[in-house]
Design a protein around this motif. Structure first.
Motif, PDB file in Angstrom:
ATOM      1  N   LYS A 205      -3.521 -21.245  11.023  1.00  0.00           N
ATOM      2  CA  LYS A 205      -2.461 -20.607  11.801  1.00  0.00           C
ATOM      3  C   LYS A 205      -1.974 -21.600  12.849  1.00  0.00           C
ATOM      4  CE  LYS A 205      -4.112 -15.934  11.033  1.00  0.00           C
ATOM      5  NZ  LYS A 205      -4.444 -14.647  11.648  1.00  0.00           N
ATOM      6  N   TYR A 206      -1.414 -22.675  12.339  1.00  0.00           N
ATOM      7  CA  TYR A 206      -1.065 -23.814  13.192  1.00  0.00           C
ATOM      8  C   TYR A 206       0.046 -23.506  14.183  1.00  0.00           C
ATOM      9  CZ  TYR A 206      -3.549 -25.829   9.252  1.00  0.00           C
ATOM     10  OH  TYR A 206      -4.473 -26.074   8.273  1.00  0.00           O
ATOM     11  N   ALA A 207       1.044 -22.745  13.767  1.00  0.00           N
ATOM     12  CA  ALA A 207       2.142 -22.406  14.678  1.00  0.00           C
ATOM     13  C   ALA A 207       1.628 -21.561  15.847  1.00  0.00           C
ATOM     14  CB  ALA A 207       3.251 -21.678  13.932  1.00  0.00           C
ATOM     15  N   GLU A 208       0.686 -20.664  15.579  1.00  0.00           N
ATOM     16  CA  GLU A 208       0.100 -19.854  16.650  1.00  0.00           C
ATOM     17  C   GLU A 208      -0.704 -20.731  17.612  1.00  0.00           C
ATOM     18  OE1 GLU A 208      -1.840 -16.096  15.655  1.00  0.00           O
ATOM     19  OE2 GLU A 208      -0.878 -16.239  13.681  1.00  0.00           O
TER      20      GLU A 208
ATOM     21  N   GLU B 199      -0.179 -23.876  18.180  1.00  0.00           N
ATOM     22  CA  GLU B 199       0.791 -24.663  18.953  1.00  0.00           C
ATOM     23  C   GLU B 199       1.336 -23.856  20.129  1.00  0.00           C
ATOM     24  OE1 GLU B 199       5.061 -26.940  18.400  1.00  0.00           O
ATOM     25  OE2 GLU B 199       4.500 -25.341  17.014  1.00  0.00           O
ATOM     26  N   LYS B 200       1.707 -22.607  19.875  1.00  0.00           N
ATOM     27  CA  LYS B 200       2.252 -21.755  20.940  1.00  0.00           C
ATOM     28  C   LYS B 200       1.231 -21.504  22.044  1.00  0.00           C
ATOM     29  CE  LYS B 200       5.645 -19.382  18.137  1.00  0.00           C
ATOM     30  NZ  LYS B 200       6.062 -18.129  17.500  1.00  0.00           N
TER      31      LYS B 200
ATOM     32  N   THR C 203      -3.132 -30.301  16.072  1.00  0.00           N
ATOM     33  CA  THR C 203      -2.322 -29.168  15.627  1.00  0.00           C
ATOM     34  C   THR C 203      -0.952 -29.638  15.154  1.00  0.00           C
ATOM     35  OG1 THR C 203      -3.495 -27.728  17.165  1.00  0.00           O
ATOM     36  CG2 THR C 203      -1.368 -26.943  16.353  1.00  0.00           C
TER      37      THR C 203
ATOM     38  N   LEU D 145       1.082 -29.468  11.476  1.00  0.00           N
ATOM     39  CA  LEU D 145       2.461 -29.001  11.358  1.00  0.00           C
ATOM     40  C   LEU D 145       3.409 -30.088  10.855  1.00  0.00           C
ATOM     41  CD1 LEU D 145       2.603 -26.915  14.649  1.00  0.00           C
ATOM     42  CD2 LEU D 145       2.719 -26.017  12.309  1.00  0.00           C
TER      43      LEU D 145
ATOM     44  N   ARG E   9       4.165 -32.886  12.235  1.00  0.00           N
ATOM     45  CA  ARG E   9       4.942 -33.479  13.328  1.00  0.00           C
ATOM     46  C   ARG E   9       4.182 -34.701  13.842  1.00  0.00           C
ATOM     47  NH1 ARG E   9       6.017 -28.752  17.369  1.00  0.00           N
ATOM     48  NH2 ARG E   9       6.661 -30.535  18.616  1.00  0.00           N
TER      49      ARG E   9
END
Length: 75
Positions: A27-30, A32-33, A55, A59, A61
């Motif tokens: 759950k990489y986007a979570e 990151e947030k 992280t 993603l 990046r």
């Protein structure tokens, strides 16, 4: 970990643990947030900077990740 509330929810150690768990769950986007505001709040925390970089790698990046790794290593 979701039960932790109040000021402790924003503690660097708690955020670190939550983000590591999120990364393990892909759950990489979570993650990151969760991490982004903490690395802004604690820009000299090498452990958080490196975790944020990890992280960002997940993603895809990598350029951004490299910048955060450089910052972590400079501390």
């Amino acid at each position: 970990l979701d039960r932790i509330e109040g000021p402790m929810a924003h503690d660097a150690d708690v955020v670190d643990l939550k983000a590591r768990a999120l990364n393990r769950l892909a759950k990489y986007a979570e993650a990151e947030k969760l991490l982004e505001p903490m690395v802004q709040k604690e820009p000299r925390n090498a452990r958080l900077l490196a975790l944020f970089a990890e992280t960002l790698i997940y993603l895809k990046r990598t350029d951004d990740a490299y910048d955060y790794l450089e910052r972590a290593l400079a501390i």
